[in-house]
Design an enzyme around this catalytic site. Sequence first.
Site, PDB file in Angstrom:
ATOM      1  N   ASP A  20      -3.874 -40.363 -69.006  1.00 17.57           N
ATOM      2  CA  ASP A  20      -4.250 -40.246 -67.599  1.00 17.57           C
ATOM      3  C   ASP A  20      -3.647 -41.387 -66.791  1.00 17.57           C
ATOM      4  O   ASP A  20      -3.920 -42.558 -67.052  1.00 17.57           O
ATOM      5  CB  ASP A  20      -5.777 -40.262 -67.467  1.00 17.57           C
ATOM      6  N   ASP A  78      -0.667 -47.538 -67.239  1.00 20.30           N
ATOM      7  CA  ASP A  78      -0.833 -47.745 -65.798  1.00 20.30           C
ATOM      8  C   ASP A  78      -1.981 -48.687 -65.479  1.00 20.30           C
ATOM      9  O   ASP A  78      -2.058 -49.197 -64.373  1.00 20.30           O
ATOM     10  CB  ASP A  78      -1.096 -46.406 -65.109  1.00 20.30           C
ATOM     11  N   ASP A  99       0.156 -43.849 -72.710  1.00 20.82           N
ATOM     12  CA  ASP A  99      -1.181 -43.555 -72.198  1.00 20.82           C
ATOM     13  C   ASP A  99      -1.137 -42.156 -71.582  1.00 20.82           C
ATOM     14  O   ASP A  99      -0.054 -41.643 -71.250  1.00 20.82           O
ATOM     15  CB  ASP A  99      -1.566 -44.603 -71.148  1.00 20.82           C
TER      16      ASP A  99
END
Length: 577
Positions: free
Chosen positions: A193, A390, A191
Amino acid sequence: MAAVARAGRVDVVREAAALTAYQVGKYEEALREVRAVRRLSGTDSLRAVEADCERAAGRPLKAIEIIEQTDFSTLDLAEQVEVIIVGSAARADLGENAAALVMVDDALAQLPKGTDEYLTGRLLSVKADRLRELGREEEAAEIEANLPEEIEESVIFDLEEIVESDFDNLRSDLRGCSVTLTSAYDVALYDLDGVCYRGTDPIEYAAESIEKAREAGLVDVYVTNNASRTPKQVAKKLKGLGINADPGHVMTAALDIVGIMEGDLEPGAKVLVVGGDGLKEAVSEAGFEVVKTAAEEPAAAVQGWASDVDWAQLSEVAYAVNNGARYYASNLDASLPTEVGFALGNGALAAAVIECTGRRPFAGGKPFPGIYRKAAALVSEDAKVLSVGDRLETDIQGARSARIPALHVLTGVHGPRDVVMCQSNQRPSFVGLDLRALDASHPQPRHHTDGAWSCGTSEPVHVDRWGNIFIGEEELTTDSSLTLDHYRALLAAAWEKLDAGHRVKCPQFQVVPNEEGNNIIPLPEPEFDEEAADDEDQDLFEENEAESDLDEELADEADLDDELLDDEDDDNDEVDD
């Protein structure tokens, strides 16, 4: 470890764990146990072990610092000798061989008469080592020739079978990996950001960890729900942050939704596009005709996030959808993390169109499995793939839906408490502080027969019947910090309880590297109010007196009932006669 699980507050038990861990080379675990012994006993009896563990972990300066802070008057002679030996070895580690020899000579000179030959022999043996390191081979050989006979050491038998008897076969959703993740997998789907960067700021350790993993053979692919940028723009941004990404290894939500549209729409169909360059380019390269207004009668409208999307553009989408156009969205993330907080994501913008039209879009991106499968296909159909993210409801849930193991890192949206309390379909396979977790092994959480869980070097962790979490004997409280292995054990313990339908009361806490150790914030002691206690005692006394009076009344009534029953029995006897 079995003994620590049952008697973790007994200092001699923790001392046994420290010495055993030291003997088998688990130095960080030994350090943790030594510190526990110091807290429980208030003594420095394992000072030599503590300093030698620091040496073994590659920290000789720390070992010397520990020795210099040691109060030798509190140690017996054997302990003093061992501390001197470790100090000499630490000096030798630093290349200070002459100083290391002086330490041993001074100790030998200060030994009292009649000292045990074993202790003298220990120092002389170390002196021989120091002499040999200084090139004084003849002196070293002479000392070794005159060493007292060494007492044969006791043999410690393999007690694995006994230790294993403390565990059962219950498994957790959290996996273990005995080798590094870079060795176990072929491709990593990162991922962006929250993993590689945060807004415009790089995330610590991200660039160097990805580069190190690449050098070890782990192919990097980047998967993002942000449809505003083209793959080239994504790669350019990553390169500016020190990550050398290949544009051909970038999968965006724009590419994912266009892949879905290609299966639904006629080739060359008109598509109203609201979003950034990434979405417009993907739609155009797929062969569709990009239009800007509903008046051009598009067959479909597709919406993606861009910073300049406004009321007028969203209204065009609503007009087209109300006129019968198929409605697509690149993704439905409600929020977008920025440097200053969370901004409106594409899901929040789509909510306005949904409210206006009553139509929900066909959505791409995470957490749907398609984007992960397309990303993995950029490299190979048969590769062993690991996802890294995240956000639980997008990155982790999406990976699970695609049947791809997921590593959750604590550098973005969701923190450790979120992971503890997450839904079962959002649980990661591995957890780490940051992308350094790729170059690490991940111990498997293990279930004890008494219901606790442990992992790696952790103490046993359990959740009691009221949902309170205990790390060893200490209750987890707000703002406590747990080591990574304790965090893993906590996840296993909490998930087991949640799956069984029990409550888990998890406060906010932090996770630190294993070597930093736990910092459990103690619960405040309740204040004792003597007057209130006296009043309470008086209330209890009066209550007990009242209950005693009531018991006497009930007893009198019972006696009366017995008399009435006796009279009734006499009457019945007369009738029978």
